[in-house]
Each structure stands twice: as structure tokens, then as C-alpha cells.
Scaffold this motif. Structure first.
Motif, mmCIF file in Angstrom:
data_model
loop_
_atom_site.group_PDB
_atom_site.id
_atom_site.type_symbol
_atom_site.label_atom_id
_atom_site.label_comp_id
_atom_site.label_asym_id
_atom_site.label_seq_id
_atom_site.Cartn_x
_atom_site.Cartn_y
_atom_site.Cartn_z
ATOM 1 N N ALA A 256 -46.372 -33.663 -26.102
ATOM 2 C CA ALA A 256 -46.574 -32.607 -27.089
ATOM 3 C C ALA A 256 -48.055 -32.288 -27.253
ATOM 4 O O ALA A 256 -48.446 -31.119 -27.396
ATOM 5 N N VAL A 257 -48.896 -33.310 -27.226
ATOM 6 C CA VAL A 257 -50.344 -33.086 -27.310
ATOM 7 C C VAL A 257 -50.834 -32.292 -26.104
ATOM 8 O O VAL A 257 -51.652 -31.380 -26.231
ATOM 9 N N VAL A 258 -50.317 -32.616 -24.922
ATOM 10 C CA VAL A 258 -50.710 -31.903 -23.704
ATOM 11 C C VAL A 258 -50.316 -30.428 -23.798
ATOM 12 O O VAL A 258 -51.105 -29.534 -23.460
ATOM 13 N N VAL A 259 -49.110 -30.165 -24.267
ATOM 14 C CA VAL A 259 -48.643 -28.785 -24.407
ATOM 15 C C VAL A 259 -49.557 -28.006 -25.354
ATOM 16 O O VAL A 259 -49.998 -26.888 -25.056
ATOM 17 N N LEU A 260 -49.857 -28.602 -26.497
ATOM 18 C CA LEU A 260 -50.722 -27.930 -27.466
ATOM 19 C C LEU A 260 -52.117 -27.706 -26.891
ATOM 20 O O LEU A 260 -52.731 -26.649 -27.093
ATOM 21 N N ALA A 261 -52.621 -28.688 -26.150
ATOM 22 C CA ALA A 261 -53.951 -28.556 -25.551
ATOM 23 C C ALA A 261 -53.993 -27.427 -24.533
ATOM 24 O O ALA A 261 -54.947 -26.640 -24.500
ATOM 25 N N VAL A 262 -52.974 -27.318 -23.695
ATOM 26 C CA VAL A 262 -52.940 -26.267 -22.680
ATOM 27 C C VAL A 262 -52.885 -24.889 -23.344
ATOM 28 O O VAL A 262 -53.605 -23.959 -22.945
ATOM 29 N N LEU A 263 -52.049 -24.745 -24.363
ATOM 30 C CA LEU A 263 -51.941 -23.452 -25.042
ATOM 31 C C LEU A 263 -53.268 -23.059 -25.687
ATOM 32 O O LEU A 263 -53.740 -21.924 -25.525
ATOM 33 N N LEU A 264 -53.862 -23.985 -26.411
ATOM 34 C CA LEU A 264 -55.126 -23.675 -27.073
ATOM 35 C C LEU A 264 -56.237 -23.398 -26.063
ATOM 36 O O LEU A 264 -57.047 -22.485 -26.250
ATOM 37 N N ASP A 265 -56.267 -24.173 -24.989
ATOM 38 C CA ASP A 265 -57.322 -24.019 -23.995
ATOM 39 C C ASP A 265 -57.256 -22.674 -23.305
ATOM 40 O O ASP A 265 -58.248 -21.938 -23.233
ATOM 41 N N ARG A 266 -56.092 -22.303 -22.799
ATOM 42 C CA ARG A 266 -55.982 -21.057 -22.038
ATOM 43 C C ARG A 266 -56.195 -19.838 -22.925
ATOM 44 O O ARG A 266 -56.832 -18.857 -22.512
ATOM 45 N N ILE A 267 -55.683 -19.869 -24.144
ATOM 46 C CA ILE A 267 -55.814 -18.701 -25.014
ATOM 47 C C ILE A 267 -57.254 -18.530 -25.487
ATOM 48 O O ILE A 267 -57.807 -17.422 -25.465
ATOM 49 N N THR A 268 -57.898 -19.627 -25.907
ATOM 50 C CA THR A 268 -59.280 -19.503 -26.370
ATOM 51 C C THR A 268 -60.239 -19.192 -25.230
ATOM 52 O O THR A 268 -61.229 -18.479 -25.438
ATOM 53 N N GLN A 269 -59.971 -19.690 -24.031
ATOM 54 C CA GLN A 269 -60.807 -19.350 -22.878
ATOM 55 C C GLN A 269 -60.806 -17.854 -22.623
ATOM 56 O O GLN A 269 -61.833 -17.276 -22.245
ATOM 57 N N SER A 270 -59.661 -17.215 -22.833
ATOM 58 C CA SER A 270 -59.545 -15.795 -22.513
ATOM 59 C C SER A 270 -60.424 -14.930 -23.405
ATOM 60 O O SER A 270 -60.805 -13.821 -23.019
ATOM 61 N N PHE A 271 -60.762 -15.415 -24.602
ATOM 62 C CA PHE A 271 -61.576 -14.603 -25.509
ATOM 63 C C PHE A 271 -63.034 -14.562 -25.078
ATOM 64 O O PHE A 271 -63.807 -13.759 -25.606
#
Length: 306
Positions: A256-271
Motif C-alpha cells: 500500500a505504501v508503494v502504491v501511494l508513493a508511485v501515485l504521488l511521485d508520478r503526479i507531482t513530477q508532472s507539474f
């Protein structure tokens, strides 16, 4: 040399006791303000229906990253619900968002001050080095002593641990803005504030967003560690797996931590990258299609052009 005994630990204990004796009301006020933010975020995220949050994240992923990542986000969040870890993931997300917000509130102005003054940079750099290299578990001790157990000391320890990247990369981004841009802004009569807000920060935005991204990632890792002082969230699941030597529980919490990390990482990187809006992309696609149809009609109307 063997008899040399520097009282570093005793000095640290004396400093902590001095703060507790003289600044307890101030610490209580800080704790109340942080608790208000973290508790409000947690209540909102836990109280919202899961389908609403999943839909919002899916739309954000579609806009900023693409449809493939949007599908992955929906599947990954559905997996979290299937493992019955949704409330704990929302608690972890609230702590990460609160810690990142406080880190940005302090870190970005500090980075701006470092970019404007070499003296400030000279003083702040060794402090940032200490904050980044100190083992994460060490931050839990003073946080628990000053603020007790719970989400508040976990948030404070997370802010201290995760703030250096946004400070450093804000400073770096502002210092790397081309002098031609600054000279052009001054030529148009910009005040220092206008120059900062309209010239320097927009040009340094990719670097600043990279710092925010790294702060979010460090916040997530520290929030899990902060479960040892009662921060809650997914860290409790991982900690329970460790305490009971339960591989399945620990693996579910870690996944679950990995899933949350991937979502936050990819979305914030895009900004940090320029990307047209979803509707702008659709309009561009429709416009190119109409242009192709018009060209085909022109060719059919004038066979000699084919």
C-alpha cells in the motif's frame, strides 16, 4: 586519548530540559495548530467516499500523466480497498500532505533567502546537511519528548526530515535563472518582488517542483517510521507485521505504501513539466483531424494534385 570524554549527550539533554522548562506553552500552541491541520485533513479524507477520491485521482492522473497511468491508478486504489487498508492509507496521505505543506511553508522562503544572500546560504547549508544525514529514528526522540505521542510529533519529525530537498532545489533553481531574464525584468521596471514572482520563480519552477516531489517522497518514508510514536496510518500495519513476524500483514502494508508513493511521485513530477490541459489536447486532436479531412477533400476536388 582514551580518557577523553566529551559530554555531547549531556549537553543535548540539558538543552531539551531547558526547552521543556521554559517553552512548554509555546510548544503546546504549536502542537494545537499542527493538530488542527492534520486532524482536519484526516477527517476530510477519511470521511469522503472512496469512489469520489478514486475518481478525483483518476481524473488528475488522466490530465497530468495519461490514460494508461489513470487506469493503473484506479486498479491500484481498488487493490488497496480490497486489502481493507483504505482508511489507513487516507490517514497516511493526510500526514504526508500536512507535513509537505509545512515543509513548503518554511522551506520555499528559506530557499529564496538563500538564493538572495550568500551569508544565509553559508549558515543554512551545514544545518541542511545535518538534517539530511541524521538517522531518521533520531528525530523521533525529541519530537516525542516535546509533543508526546500521536500524529503531531510524527508530523514535526517528518517536516524536519523531509524539508531539505525543497530548500536546496529552490535555492538552486533561483540561482540558475539566466541573467538575461533578470536584466530584461529590471529593464521593464520590475520591483524586486515582481522580479521574483514574475521572472525568477516561473523560470525556476521545474527545479522547485522537483524539490517538492522529493519532499513528498521523504515525507512518505518518514511517516511510516513515525508510526513508532503513534503517528498511525499504514505505518501501523507495517509495524504490526514486524512485531508479530507476520509476513502477510507487513507485505500488504508495504504494498500500500508503494502504491501511494508511485501515485504521488508520478503526479507531482508532472507539474514540473509544461503539459497542455486535457481539453486543449482534445481540441488540438480535433483540429488536426479537420485539417486532414480538408486536405483530402482538396485532393479529391483536384485530381491532378494527387
Amino acid at each position: 586519548m582514551q580518557d577523553l570524554d566529551l559530554p555531547i549527550g549531556e549537553a543535548a539533554d540539558a538543552a531539551v530540559n531547558f526547552v521543556l522548562d521554559h517553552f512548554t506553552p509555546t510548544l503546546d500552541g504549536i502542537a494545537a495548530a499542527i493538530a488542527l491541520v492534520t486532524d482536519s485533513l484526516r477527517d476530510v479524507l477519511v470521511g469522503l467516499p472512496a469512489p469520489v477520491i478514486i475518481a478525483a485521482i483518476a481524473l488528475l492522473a488522466l490530465w497530468r500523466v495519461g490514460w494508461k497511468f489513470s487506469v493503473f491508478a484506479v486498479a491500484a486504489l481498488a487493490l488497496i480497498m480490497g486489502m481493507n487498508l483504505w482508511p489507513r492509507m487516507m490517514e497516511t496521505l493526510s500526514l504526508v500532505l500536512a507535513a509537505t505543506g509545512f515543509a513548503m511553508l518554511v522551506g520555499i522562503p528559506l530557499g529564496i533567502a538563500m538564493a538572495r544572500s550568500n551569508a544565509v546560504q553559508g549558515v543554512a547549508r551545514p544545518v541542511l546537511d545535518l538534517m539530511q544525514t541524521m538517522p531518521a529514528f533520531v528525530y523521533l526522540i525529541p519530537a516525542a519528548m516535546f509533543f508526546g505521542l500521536g500524529a503531531v510529533p510524527g508530523t514535526i519529525a517528518t517536516v524536519i526530515f523531509a524539508m531539505p530537498p525543497v530548500v536546496r532545489l529552490t535555492n538552486l533553481g533561483l540561482r540558475q535563472v539566466h541573467s538575461e531574464f533578470i536584466e530584461a525584468g529590471l529593464a521593464f521596471g520590475c520591483t524586486p518582488t515582481q522580479l521574483l514572482l514574475k521572472v525568477q520563480i516561473p523560470n525556476a519552477l521545474p527545479s522547485i517542483m522537483a524539490g517538492i516531489n522529493q519532499t513528498i517522497m521523504l515525507s512518505l518514508s518518514m511517516v511510516v517510521i513515525a508510526s513508532m510514536i503513534g503517528a498511525g496510518g499504514l505505518g501501523n500495519t507495517v509495524l504490526t507485521g514486524i512485531q508479530r513476524l507476520d509476513v502477510g500483514t507487513g507485505f500488504e502494508g508495504g504494498l500500500a505504501v508503494v502504491v501511494l508513493a508511485v501515485l504521488l511521485d508520478r503526479i507531482t513530477q508532472s507539474f514540473g513539466n509544461a503539459r497542455p490541459s486535457l481539453f486543449g489536447g482534445l481540441r488540438a486532436a480535433l483540429g488536426s483531424r479537420k485539417a486532414a479531412e480538408s486536405e483530402d477533400e482538396a485532393v479529391q476536388g483536384h485530381p491532378g494534385r494527387a
